[in-house]
Write a protein that holds these residues in place. Structure first.
Motif, PDB file in Angstrom:
ATOM      1  N   ARG A 175       2.191  -4.073   1.082  1.00 19.32           N
ATOM      2  CA  ARG A 175       0.835  -4.537   1.104  1.00 19.32           C
ATOM      3  C   ARG A 175       0.982  -5.602   2.418  1.00 19.32           C
ATOM      4  N   GLU A 176       2.281  -5.951   2.619  1.00 23.90           N
ATOM      5  CA  GLU A 176       2.295  -7.128   3.678  1.00 23.90           C
ATOM      6  C   GLU A 176       2.327  -6.244   4.941  1.00 23.90           C
ATOM      7  N   ILE A 209       0.382  -3.506   5.652  1.00 23.49           N
ATOM      8  CA  ILE A 209      -0.710  -3.375   5.662  1.00 23.49           C
ATOM      9  C   ILE A 209      -1.518  -4.703   6.254  1.00 23.49           C
ATOM     10  N   ARG A 210      -1.423  -5.691   5.698  1.00 21.62           N
ATOM     11  CA  ARG A 210      -1.863  -7.158   6.335  1.00 21.62           C
ATOM     12  C   ARG A 210      -1.664  -7.172   7.795  1.00 21.62           C
ATOM     13  N   GLU A 232      -3.935   1.351   2.200  1.00 21.42           N
ATOM     14  CA  GLU A 232      -4.193   0.511   0.957  1.00 21.42           C
ATOM     15  C   GLU A 232      -4.380   1.609  -0.356  1.00 21.42           C
ATOM     16  N   VAL A 247      -0.990   2.885  -1.334  1.00 20.61           N
ATOM     17  CA  VAL A 247      -0.219   1.830  -2.183  1.00 20.61           C
ATOM     18  C   VAL A 247      -0.804   1.451  -3.296  1.00 20.61           C
ATOM     19  N   ASP A 248      -2.016   1.484  -3.632  1.00 20.87           N
ATOM     20  CA  ASP A 248      -2.771   1.629  -4.734  1.00 20.87           C
ATOM     21  C   ASP A 248      -2.324   2.667  -5.548  1.00 20.87           C
ATOM     22  N   GLU A 289       1.456   1.764  -6.613  1.00 20.88           N
ATOM     23  CA  GLU A 289       1.585   0.598  -7.663  1.00 20.88           C
ATOM     24  C   GLU A 289       0.974   1.245  -8.940  1.00 20.88           C
TER      25      GLU A 289
END
Length: 148
Positions: free
Chosen positions: A39-40, A42-43, A115, A118-119, A122
């Protein structure tokens, strides 16, 4: 020698074969820290200001997926493909693609696809992670093909 002879379509075919399996394997092995790292990545990608920053953050995202698998062979393949992407033939082709799609496509479409991958990771859903990676790579392939 293999790198010098690889064309952009060769690279995309290899990525389309390998990276969905890497995403699936990451979904099997990722922990909360791994998901936070992705997630980092992606940010950082969403904050990229130019082509070089977009490409660097994209590379780090994909390589991080391979590292999460815990398999050094998969990581090695992704590092190898990353090296191919830095070669002149790929860069020329990608520059034409980038001029057409611009930073906005990376900051939106590509990052949104990252994203969703990653979902799935997760959620520990390897099949969905693989499918979403295939979709992501198909988007890139289509963008590059439009510039031929």
């Amino acid at each position: 020698m293999l790198i010098e002879g690889a064309t952009p379509p060769d690279v995309m075919r290899a990525r389309m074969l390998l990276e969905p399996m890497v995403a699936a394997e990451a979904a099997r092995h990722a922990d909360a820290g791994d998901v936070a790292l992705l997630r980092e990545r992606i940010r950082i990608g969403r904050c990229a200001q130019d082509r070089a920053a977009c490409e660097q953050s994209d590379d780090m995202f994909h390589r991080s997926l391979a590292q999460i698998t815990g398999n050094p062979i998969l990581s090695g393949f992704l590092i190898y493909l990353s090296g191919v992407r830095r070669r002149v033939a790929w860069q020329r082709h990608w520059e034409r693609t980038y001029q057409r799609i611009g930073t906005l496509a990376f900051l939106t479409t590509h990052s949104d696809q990252h994203e969703r991958i990653v979902d799935a990771i997760e959620d520990r859903d390897p099949d969905r992670a693989a499918l979403l990676m295939s979709t992501h790579l198909e988007t890139i392939k289509k963008s590059m093909s439009a510039c031929d």
